[in-house]
Design an enzyme around this catalytic site. Sequence first.
Site, PDB file in Angstrom:
ATOM      1  N   HIS A 260       0.850  -1.191   0.000  1.00  0.00           N
ATOM      2  CA  HIS A 260       0.000   0.000   0.000  1.00  0.00           C
ATOM      3  C   HIS A 260       0.885   1.240   0.000  1.00  0.00           C
ATOM      4  O   HIS A 260       1.955   1.259   0.602  1.00  0.00           O
ATOM      5  CB  HIS A 260      -0.917  -0.012   1.229  1.00  0.00           C
ATOM      6  CG  HIS A 260      -1.932   1.094   1.166  1.00  0.00           C
ATOM      7  ND1 HIS A 260      -1.646   2.371   1.564  1.00  0.00           N
ATOM      8  CD2 HIS A 260      -3.211   1.111   0.707  1.00  0.00           C
ATOM      9  CE1 HIS A 260      -2.718   3.130   1.363  1.00  0.00           C
ATOM     10  NE2 HIS A 260      -3.678   2.384   0.847  1.00  0.00           N
TER      11      HIS A 260
ATOM     12  N   GLU B 180      -3.626   1.900  -7.336  1.00  0.00           N
ATOM     13  CA  GLU B 180      -3.977   3.039  -6.485  1.00  0.00           C
ATOM     14  C   GLU B 180      -2.981   4.178  -6.729  1.00  0.00           C
ATOM     15  O   GLU B 180      -1.913   4.217  -6.103  1.00  0.00           O
ATOM     16  CB  GLU B 180      -3.916   2.642  -5.013  1.00  0.00           C
ATOM     17  CG  GLU B 180      -4.941   1.607  -4.626  1.00  0.00           C
ATOM     18  CD  GLU B 180      -5.275   1.704  -3.136  1.00  0.00           C
ATOM     19  OE1 GLU B 180      -6.447   1.881  -2.823  1.00  0.00           O
ATOM     20  OE2 GLU B 180      -4.354   1.633  -2.317  1.00  0.00           O
TER      21      GLU B 180
END
Length: 267
Positions: A110, A182
């Site tokens: 992430h 992302e």
Amino acid sequence: MWFLFFLSFLSRLSVKRPLFAANWKLHIAPIDASAFMRSFLAHYGRHQDRSVLFFPSALAFHAAIDAVKERSDISFGVQNIHWEDKGAFTGENSAAIARSAGARLVLVGHSERRHVFGETEEETGLKVAAAVRAGLIPLICVGETLDQREAGDTETVVLRQLRAAVAKIDASKIDDALIAYEPVWAIGTGRNATPEDASAVHAAIADELKVLVGQRSSGIPILYGGSVNRGNAGALLAAPGVDGLLVGGASLDAEGWATICNTTLTS
Ligand code: PGA
């Protein structure tokens, strides 16, 4: 029993039912997690055509999973693992510990791990390998910064991150992994990628997966994440190549998150 459930989870993923993944980050304490789940379930009936994933904090994990019994359409993952299986690593959790706590999945790479905690591409590879060893499904996050996008380096960066994430294992072993695109500039900023931009990057990821994994790569879902909300969820999900959504801020309100998970799908 666990194994059968796991197999059915995998087969559900392989037909690419849309996935709605909630990344709670450093929010929602154990004491609030069960109330959240009760409220969520009151607003979200079972949809046969989709799956919902939750990534609570490690300490809220138990309360969250306990509040959702017997819902095969809802699965849980942890937000992070250490790459070692065990040892003197104070403060860390291993993939095996996460698995035995009921996690099916783990977020790896992430952007907050990379940019706030300095996680390297090599470490993402080690974590993916640790997840695979323990039977956890890695949800591998990739994405470029604004500077990288403006320099025209989006694809180079995203594909390099993807290759690094699978560098420590036989890549054919990740045909049950999930990927999330992302863009860093879209996370928590209120500025989402357009469906067209998301589709273009998803197509590049899908092509690279074909090289890495072979034909079975077509079963690997590619989620989009970054400022998803109830207003843009439908359009993003309808974009070619977008197989689901990874949602941070907008997943913190039970009713709002249920609204997103109830998004009408257009084929
Ligand atoms: P956001 O976060 O939805 O708040 O932009 C997404 C994520 O970090 O996974």
